[in-house]
Scaffold this active site. Structure first.
Site, mmCIF file in Angstrom:
data_model
loop_
_atom_site.group_PDB
_atom_site.id
_atom_site.type_symbol
_atom_site.label_atom_id
_atom_site.label_comp_id
_atom_site.label_asym_id
_atom_site.label_seq_id
_atom_site.Cartn_x
_atom_site.Cartn_y
_atom_site.Cartn_z
ATOM 1 N N SER A 273 -4.230 0.821 -4.481
ATOM 2 C CA SER A 273 -3.693 -0.417 -3.924
ATOM 3 C C SER A 273 -4.797 -1.437 -3.655
ATOM 4 C CB SER A 273 -2.873 -0.133 -2.656
ATOM 5 O OG SER A 273 -3.664 0.476 -1.663
ATOM 6 N N GLU B 23 -5.761 9.435 0.069
ATOM 7 C CA GLU B 23 -6.103 8.005 0.004
ATOM 8 C C GLU B 23 -7.168 7.670 -1.050
ATOM 9 O OE1 GLU B 23 -4.363 5.751 1.393
ATOM 10 O OE2 GLU B 23 -3.375 6.728 3.083
ATOM 11 N N HIS C 67 0.837 -1.209 0.000
ATOM 12 C CA HIS C 67 0.000 0.000 0.000
ATOM 13 C C HIS C 67 0.872 1.260 0.000
ATOM 14 C CE1 HIS C 67 -2.971 3.038 1.051
ATOM 15 N NE2 HIS C 67 -2.087 3.448 1.942
ATOM 16 N N HIS D 50 1.474 5.155 -2.676
ATOM 17 C CA HIS D 50 1.823 6.556 -2.388
ATOM 18 C C HIS D 50 3.053 7.075 -3.123
ATOM 19 C CE1 HIS D 50 -1.071 7.409 0.822
ATOM 20 N NE2 HIS D 50 -0.829 6.216 1.335
HETATM 21 N N1 HBI Z 1 1.566 6.498 9.959
HETATM 22 N N2 HBI Z 1 2.978 5.119 8.787
HETATM 23 C C1 HBI Z 1 1.890 5.887 8.813
HETATM 24 N N3 HBI Z 1 1.126 6.015 7.694
HETATM 25 C C2 HBI Z 1 0.003 6.790 7.691
HETATM 26 O O1 HBI Z 1 -0.665 6.913 6.655
HETATM 27 C C3 HBI Z 1 -0.354 7.448 8.868
HETATM 28 C C4 HBI Z 1 0.454 7.289 10.005
HETATM 29 N N4 HBI Z 1 0.114 7.917 11.147
HETATM 30 C C5 HBI Z 1 -1.012 8.777 11.239
HETATM 31 C C6 HBI Z 1 -1.824 8.859 10.014
HETATM 32 N N5 HBI Z 1 -1.487 8.239 8.924
HETATM 33 C C7 HBI Z 1 -3.124 9.612 10.022
HETATM 34 O O2 HBI Z 1 -3.266 10.321 11.209
HETATM 35 C C8 HBI Z 1 -3.404 10.565 8.850
HETATM 36 O O3 HBI Z 1 -4.698 11.045 9.025
HETATM 37 C C9 HBI Z 1 -2.494 11.711 8.749
HETATM 38 FE FE FE Z 2 -2.043 5.305 2.776
#
Ligand code: HBI
Ligand code: FE
Length: 274
Positions: A189, A170, A124, A129
């Protein structure tokens, strides 16, 4: 929620080493299966900027080495990949984005999870991304998003800001000629949602409006009821870069969210070609 990654070796910023040699042949084979399936779908339904990024990265039929991909990404837009154990706390996630570092999870799903996964895995995060971060305008948008995130807690805006990530990063759609293409990583994804987001008659597709997006609740365990459609990545970038989110947060943070399947009088539906 109990997270699935191994956080024991993570640094203070939640980064880890990607121990590439530890991936097994079976895991590389599963990656190849996921890659083949989604590449075919994305060629048909993905935004041109996503396809250009995939081309540039030259993703292979084995789990990518983050270091090598980071070099490609850095030459394209100055972004880098940071290996992480999985979901990380919001403040650390925002801090990485604001510094043009994209956190990519190191672990890969199990074969039984080909079609559905609760937490993001390497497929994913990387396939979904990283390609679009090769696009200069989208790359600047994500950095601006991270910078907004660093301020959002103090402004009471975390929940509204998370909705912008959800519906745009997303699950975003973009106009393309007289049709639509997908650019959101959650769509790209997913084997089922890629075609669904573009072809199905069931979901609403509504022209992007920043405040509308930030007020709308979302579903995490089903296909989306509503997709927001941008005209261009410039539009998305300008919305995050030119707008002070604080007044929006103040106006709406204590209001109930708009239901995921609502259609409001001010919404501009985006129709698909017949
Ligand atoms: N951590 N690794 C990772 N990937 C994410 O997409 C992610 C995260 N921590 C917080 C988060 N997303 C969400 O709070 C989003 O809404 C920003
Ligand atoms: Fe994501």
């Amino acid at each position: 929620m109990k997270l699935r990654g191994d956080y024991s070796a993570a640094a203070a910023d939640y980064s880890v080493d990607q121990v590439w040699d530890a991936y097994t042949p079976a895991q590389h084979a599963l990656w190849a299966q996921l890659l083949d399936r989604q590449s075919a779908l994305v060629r048909r339904y993905g935004a041109p900027q996503v396809l250009a990024g995939l081309d540039k990265l030259g993703i292979e039929r084995r789990i990518p080495r983050f270091d090598a991909a980071s070099e490609v990404l850095a030459r394209a837009t100055g972004w880098r990949i940071v290996a992480v154990p999985g979901l990380i706390p919001e403040e650390h996630f925002f801090a990485h984005l604001a510094r043009r570092r994209f956190p990519v999870t190191v672990w890969l799903r199990e074969p039984a999870e080909m079609d559905y996964l609760v937490e993001p895995d390497v497929f994913h995060d990387f396939f979904g991304h990283v390609p679009l971060l090769c696009d200069p305008v989208f790359a600047d948008f994500v950095q601006a998003y991270g910078a907004a995130g660093e301020k959002a807690a103090a402004e009471g805006g975390l929940k509204m800001l998370a909705r912008l990530y959800w519906y745009c990063v997303e699950f975003g759609l973009i106009r393309h000629g007289d049709g639509l293409r997908a650019y959101g990583a959650g769509i790209l994804s997913s084997a089922g949602e890629t075609a669904y987001s573009i072809d199905s008659d069931r979901p609403h597709r509504i022209a992007f409006d920043l405040a509308r997006v930030m007020r709308t609740d979302y579903l995490i365990d089903d296909y989306q009821k509503t997709y927001f459609v941008i005209d261009s990545f410039e539009q998305l970038f300008r919305s995050a870069y030119d707008t002070d989110f604080a007044p929006l947060y103040r106006a709406f943070r204590d209001a109930p969210g708009i239901a995921p399947d609502a259609l409001l009088p001010g919404d501009v539906p985006v129709s698909r070609p017949a």
